[in-house]
Write a protein that holds these residues in place. Structure first.
Motif, short mmCIF file in Angstrom:
data_model
loop_
_atom_site.label_atom_id
_atom_site.label_comp_id
_atom_site.label_asym_id
_atom_site.label_seq_id
_atom_site.Cartn_x
_atom_site.Cartn_y
_atom_site.Cartn_z
N HIS A 152 23.46 -38.76 -5.37
CA HIS A 152 23.59 -38.52 -6.81
C HIS A 152 22.38 -37.72 -7.29
CE1 HIS A 152 27.01 -41.25 -7.17
NE2 HIS A 152 26.38 -42.05 -6.35
N VAL B 209 22.69 -42.83 -15.03
CA VAL B 209 22.75 -43.37 -16.39
C VAL B 209 22.47 -44.88 -16.26
CG1 VAL B 209 24.29 -43.83 -18.36
CG2 VAL B 209 24.56 -41.72 -17.02
N LEU C 23 26.45 -38.31 -24.92
CA LEU C 23 26.45 -38.81 -23.54
C LEU C 23 27.25 -37.87 -22.62
CD1 LEU C 23 25.67 -41.08 -21.56
CD2 LEU C 23 27.79 -42.25 -22.19
N SER C 24 28.44 -37.44 -23.08
CA SER C 24 29.27 -36.53 -22.26
C SER C 24 28.50 -35.25 -21.98
CB SER C 24 30.57 -36.16 -22.98
OG SER C 24 31.30 -37.30 -23.25
N THR D 89 25.53 -36.03 -19.47
CA THR D 89 25.95 -36.35 -18.09
C THR D 89 26.45 -35.08 -17.38
OG1 THR D 89 28.12 -37.05 -18.86
CG2 THR D 89 26.54 -38.79 -18.44
N GLU D 90 27.16 -34.20 -18.12
CA GLU D 90 27.63 -32.93 -17.53
C GLU D 90 26.44 -32.05 -17.18
OE1 GLU D 90 30.45 -31.88 -16.39
OE2 GLU D 90 31.61 -33.62 -17.07
N ALA E 24 25.05 -36.31 -13.91
CA ALA E 24 24.72 -37.74 -13.72
C ALA E 24 25.98 -38.48 -13.29
CB ALA E 24 24.17 -38.33 -15.01
N THR E 25 26.08 -38.73 -11.98
CA THR E 25 27.31 -39.30 -11.43
C THR E 25 27.15 -40.76 -10.99
OG1 THR E 25 26.68 -38.27 -9.35
CG2 THR E 25 28.34 -37.11 -10.68
N ILE F 58 26.48 -44.33 -12.58
CA ILE F 58 26.44 -44.97 -13.89
C ILE F 58 26.16 -46.46 -13.66
CG2 ILE F 58 27.71 -45.22 -16.09
CD1 ILE F 58 27.60 -42.29 -15.02
N ALA G 245 31.59 -39.77 -18.07
CA ALA G 245 30.94 -39.38 -16.80
C ALA G 245 31.67 -38.20 -16.14
CB ALA G 245 30.93 -40.57 -15.85
N SER H 201 32.43 -39.60 -10.51
CA SER H 201 31.30 -40.51 -10.73
C SER H 201 31.61 -41.93 -10.25
CB SER H 201 30.98 -40.61 -12.23
OG SER H 201 30.47 -39.40 -12.69
#
Ligand SMILES: NC(=O)c1ccc[n+]([C@@H]2O[C@H](COP(=O)([O-])OP(=O)(O)OC[C@H]3O[C@@H](n4cnc5c(N)ncnc54)[C@H](OP(=O)(O)O)[C@@H]3O)[C@@H](O)[C@H]2O)c1
Length: 337
Positions: free
Chosen positions: A151, A155, A211-212, A215-216, A220-221, A223, A239, A243
């Motif tokens: 990863h 998160v 958050l979206s 994470t993109e 960030a995969t 969680i 995610a 993820s």
């Protein structure tokens, strides 16, 4: 039983709970004697953890009553049952955890397996050492999961917790981006002041979009979810494709919810994490290396801030204070003081 000259009394003070969800009493009970492969630890300190609250409420781990709570602590091994390892640990200052289903650390003495004690480095106080076996090990395990799963970023929610702060320091040391989620504005500022670059407040109206986007941007995969309940569905939805959501606590008290669409078409996964189960599947050399790394960083990245200490007989008061101020720092029971 070998004692190396330590005097072991017949009785001791211990905190007892007589039924699930019931109050705590401070009682005189017999000092247990270690059996084969076991040791007796004279306790010095023990924290109050979220898992203690869950255990006392009766929602975590089956057990018989009455029992002594406390899932980790520190002290000195003052007696050893038969076997090489108990003998080797006799006289050592150790971090310790109870036998499965056995009486815990909120007592003057605890009987446990010699495998459940880890010697403390000389530069680590018994107070810090009392918190070695749960959060520091878990934070280090999360770093391992991140590396193993390749990863690029993670998160974590309930991020103002002691564990959350360890993860902030560890990811900073390893140069790994971490998105921290808190639910109160004051914690957002606190974590930013610690140097955390990405902190979101789940109570903010833009939380999901922010958050979206993050994470993109960071890919960030991994969680890490201590809250679960409805928040799990939101985290999974925000995610990136592929993820993995790791549920490691249920602070919301709700069942985990998720849209199956995320699992079916977006190849996202949900898995559980419990430190004991995770370690159980590892080889002895891995465990020894792993614990060595944790011991090395107890004084820096894996440090726990202690907000208040209570004597053992005030465990009930300590619990009340902890329930109302979970992010303030760890509450410690000082035993034998
Ligand atoms: N699975 C495992 O093996 C494992 C191992 C270690 C720890 N854990 C879990 O990791 C978590 C952190 O442990 P810790 O000892 O570091 O905790 P801690 O320092 O005692 O802090 C608990 C945190 O939980 C937050 N919280 C409580 N209820 C919440 C809710 N409903 N929604 C969102 N946040 C909530 C609190 O924030 P507020 O101030 O906003 O209330 C606080 O920051 C706990 O849930 C613990 O059970 C699991």
């Amino acid at each position: 039983m070998k004692t190396k000259g330590y005097k072991i009394p017949e009785t001791m003070k211990a905190i007892r709970q007589h039924k699930a969800g019931g109050g705590l009493s401070y009682e005189e009970v017999a000092v247990p004697r270690p059996g084969p492969g076991e040791v007796l630890v004279k306790m010095e300190a023990a924290p109050v953890n979220p898992s203690d609250l869950a255990l006392l409420s009766g929602s975590y781990l089956e057990r018989s009553y009455p029992f002594t709570p406390g899932l980790e602590g520190s002290g000195t091994v003052v007696a050893a049952g038969s076997g090489f390892l108990p003998w080797l640990r006799l006289g050592s200052r150790v971090a310790c955890s109870p036998l499965h289903g056995g009486d815990g650390t909120w007592a003057a003495y605890m009987r446990t397996s010699a495998m459940n004690v880890a010697p403390l480095p000389g530069n680590i106080s018994s107070e810090q050492g009392a918190m070695m076996l749960v959060n520091p090990m878990t934070a280090m395990a999360f770093m391992h999961l991140a590396r193993e799963g390749k990863h690029r970023a993670m998160v974590n929610n309930a991020a103002a917790s002691a564990l959350g702060k360890m993860l902030i320091r560890l990811t900073q040391s390893h140069g790994m981006p971490l998105i921290n989620i808190v639910r109160k504005e004051e914690h957002l500022h606190e974590l930013e002041a610690m140097g955390a670059r990405h902190v979101l407040n789940s109570s903010s109206p833009n939380f999901k979009e922010d958050l979206s986007r993050l994470t993109e941007e960071l890919n960030a995969t991994l969680i890490l979810d201590a809250v679960t309940g409805k928040q799990a569905a939101l985290l999974l939805d925000a995610a990136p494709r592929g993820s993995t959501l790791v549920a490691y606590a249920r602070l919301s008290g709700e069942p985990l919810s998720a849209d199956p669409h995320a699992l079916i078409t977006e190849e996202k996964q949900i898995q559980g994490f419990q430190l004991g189960n995770w370690l159980h599947g590892k080889s002895l050399p891995f465990k020894l290396r792993f614990i060595g790394r944790v011991r090395k960083h107890l004084g820096d990245d894996l440090y726990s801030f202690i907000s208040r200490s209570y004597p053992l007989q005030k465990a009930g008061e300590a619990l009340e204070h902890y329930r109302a101020n979970m992010s303030e720092g760890k509450i410690l029971l000082k035993i034998g003081s």
